[in-house]
Design a protein around this motif. Structure first.
Motif, mmCIF file in Angstrom:
data_model
loop_
_atom_site.group_PDB
_atom_site.id
_atom_site.type_symbol
_atom_site.label_atom_id
_atom_site.label_comp_id
_atom_site.label_asym_id
_atom_site.label_seq_id
_atom_site.Cartn_x
_atom_site.Cartn_y
_atom_site.Cartn_z
ATOM 1 N N SER A 2 -0.531 21.525 8.718
ATOM 2 C CA SER A 2 -0.754 21.766 7.516
ATOM 3 C C SER A 2 -2.345 21.537 7.072
ATOM 4 O O SER A 2 -2.896 20.775 7.824
ATOM 5 N N ASN A 3 -2.671 22.123 6.126
ATOM 6 C CA ASN A 3 -3.991 22.135 5.558
ATOM 7 C C ASN A 3 -4.126 21.130 4.519
ATOM 8 O O ASN A 3 -5.136 21.084 3.931
ATOM 9 N N LYS A 4 -3.041 20.648 4.158
ATOM 10 C CA LYS A 4 -3.199 19.733 2.945
ATOM 11 C C LYS A 4 -3.914 18.406 3.256
ATOM 12 O O LYS A 4 -3.926 17.977 4.401
ATOM 13 N N PRO A 5 -4.679 17.975 2.429
ATOM 14 C CA PRO A 5 -5.357 16.563 2.618
ATOM 15 C C PRO A 5 -4.424 15.308 2.616
ATOM 16 O O PRO A 5 -4.999 14.174 2.552
ATOM 17 N N TRP A 6 -3.028 15.491 2.526
ATOM 18 C CA TRP A 6 -2.154 14.520 2.613
ATOM 19 C C TRP A 6 -0.932 14.518 3.270
ATOM 20 O O TRP A 6 -0.732 15.775 3.685
ATOM 21 N N ARG A 7 -0.315 13.685 3.569
ATOM 22 C CA ARG A 7 0.994 13.930 4.248
ATOM 23 C C ARG A 7 2.045 13.030 3.848
ATOM 24 O O ARG A 7 1.912 12.001 3.250
ATOM 25 N N ILE A 8 3.330 13.406 3.829
ATOM 26 C CA ILE A 8 4.388 12.614 3.340
ATOM 27 C C ILE A 8 5.223 11.928 4.508
ATOM 28 O O ILE A 8 5.299 12.336 5.410
ATOM 29 N N GLU A 9 5.555 10.644 4.318
ATOM 30 C CA GLU A 9 6.192 9.836 5.171
ATOM 31 C C GLU A 9 7.028 8.613 4.402
ATOM 32 O O GLU A 9 6.479 8.133 3.354
ATOM 33 N N PRO A 10 7.732 7.879 5.135
ATOM 34 C CA PRO A 10 8.297 6.641 4.850
ATOM 35 C C PRO A 10 7.204 5.493 4.578
ATOM 36 O O PRO A 10 6.514 5.409 5.257
ATOM 37 N N ALA A 11 7.699 4.866 3.435
ATOM 38 C CA ALA A 11 6.719 3.615 3.267
ATOM 39 C C ALA A 11 7.167 2.607 4.060
ATOM 40 O O ALA A 11 8.007 2.461 4.841
ATOM 41 N N ARG A 12 5.890 1.829 4.459
ATOM 42 C CA ARG A 12 6.144 0.519 5.512
ATOM 43 C C ARG A 12 5.889 -0.574 4.653
ATOM 44 O O ARG A 12 5.230 -0.462 3.441
ATOM 45 N N SER A 18 -0.211 -1.467 -2.381
ATOM 46 C CA SER A 18 -0.429 0.003 -2.789
ATOM 47 C C SER A 18 0.701 0.218 -3.808
ATOM 48 O O SER A 18 0.389 0.890 -4.917
ATOM 49 N N LEU A 19 1.929 0.190 -3.371
ATOM 50 C CA LEU A 19 3.127 0.370 -4.130
ATOM 51 C C LEU A 19 3.157 -0.344 -5.381
ATOM 52 O O LEU A 19 3.366 0.520 -6.495
ATOM 53 N N PRO A 35 4.448 -3.862 -16.895
ATOM 54 C CA PRO A 35 4.115 -4.083 -15.371
ATOM 55 C C PRO A 35 4.255 -5.904 -15.421
ATOM 56 O O PRO A 35 4.036 -6.398 -15.952
ATOM 57 N N ASP A 36 4.586 -5.848 -14.310
ATOM 58 C CA ASP A 36 4.846 -7.470 -13.711
ATOM 59 C C ASP A 36 4.776 -7.291 -12.117
ATOM 60 O O ASP A 36 5.801 -7.055 -11.468
ATOM 61 N N ALA A 37 3.589 -7.812 -11.560
ATOM 62 C CA ALA A 37 3.271 -7.490 -10.301
ATOM 63 C C ALA A 37 4.313 -8.286 -9.388
ATOM 64 O O ALA A 37 4.719 -7.755 -8.402
ATOM 65 N N GLU A 38 4.651 -9.384 -9.842
ATOM 66 C CA GLU A 38 5.733 -10.317 -9.099
ATOM 67 C C GLU A 38 7.136 -9.410 -8.991
ATOM 68 O O GLU A 38 7.701 -9.409 -7.808
ATOM 69 N N ARG A 39 7.534 -8.967 -10.080
ATOM 70 C CA ARG A 39 8.861 -8.257 -10.043
ATOM 71 C C ARG A 39 8.804 -7.055 -9.506
ATOM 72 O O ARG A 39 9.543 -6.602 -8.478
ATOM 73 N N GLN A 40 7.485 -6.071 -9.451
ATOM 74 C CA GLN A 40 7.520 -5.078 -8.681
ATOM 75 C C GLN A 40 7.359 -5.249 -7.078
ATOM 76 O O GLN A 40 7.893 -4.458 -6.446
ATOM 77 N N VAL A 41 6.574 -6.173 -6.634
ATOM 78 C CA VAL A 41 6.667 -6.609 -5.292
ATOM 79 C C VAL A 41 8.040 -6.885 -4.630
ATOM 80 O O VAL A 41 8.560 -6.359 -3.675
ATOM 81 N N VAL A 65 -2.429 5.318 0.444
ATOM 82 C CA VAL A 65 -1.027 5.808 -0.322
ATOM 83 C C VAL A 65 -1.484 6.284 -1.593
ATOM 84 O O VAL A 65 -2.147 5.605 -2.231
ATOM 85 N N ILE A 66 -1.161 7.453 -1.826
ATOM 86 C CA ILE A 66 -1.802 8.267 -3.305
ATOM 87 C C ILE A 66 -0.666 8.493 -4.317
ATOM 88 O O ILE A 66 -0.730 9.060 -5.326
ATOM 89 N N ALA A 67 0.821 8.504 -3.594
ATOM 90 C CA ALA A 67 1.883 8.685 -4.493
ATOM 91 C C ALA A 67 3.003 8.131 -3.947
ATOM 92 O O ALA A 67 3.019 7.715 -2.788
ATOM 93 N N MET A 68 3.915 7.868 -4.635
ATOM 94 C CA MET A 68 5.317 7.304 -4.128
ATOM 95 C C MET A 68 6.625 7.893 -4.902
ATOM 96 O O MET A 68 6.371 8.301 -5.887
#
Length: 99
Positions: A2-12, A18-19, A35-41, A65-68
């Motif tokens: 691929s010539n794309k500047p990104w790739r798709i893969e499972p999150a770790r 970042s998520l 937004p509630d950082a603790e809840r989101q994590v 990570v640029i998208a999810m």
């Protein structure tokens, strides 16, 4: 290849900060969520450790990570079969509108 500047893969697990930042950005434009950082994590961690959940990410250079997007398996009464519930699709502001 691929010539794309990104790739798709499972999150770790090491992607959780970042998520969380992407979710904070998403929820800041949603009227139904605050937004509630603790809840989101906590939520991201639960999805990552669940056998019925999945978070996919787009990574740019240096593994940034640029998208999810997350999905969780459930059961559709309409279909009478398993179905995935997709949510939390968000792209980092710097990468939006680029296809």
């Amino acid at each position: 290849m691929s010539n794309k500047p990104w790739r798709i893969e499972p999150a770790r697990a090491d992607d959780i900060p970042s998520l969380g930042a992407l979710l904070a950005d998403l929820f800041s434009i949603e009227q139904d969520f605050n937004p509630d950082a603790e809840r989101q994590v906590r939520g991201v961690s639960a999805v990552l450790s669940s056998p019925t959940g999945c978070i996919m990410v787009a990574r740019a250079a240096r593994a940034r990570v640029i998208a999810m997007c997350s999905a969780q398996l459930g059961f559709s009464t309409a279909e009478g079969a398993p179905a995935a519930w997709g949510e939390d699709m968000v792209v980092h502001t710097e990468w939006r509108g680029q296809g």
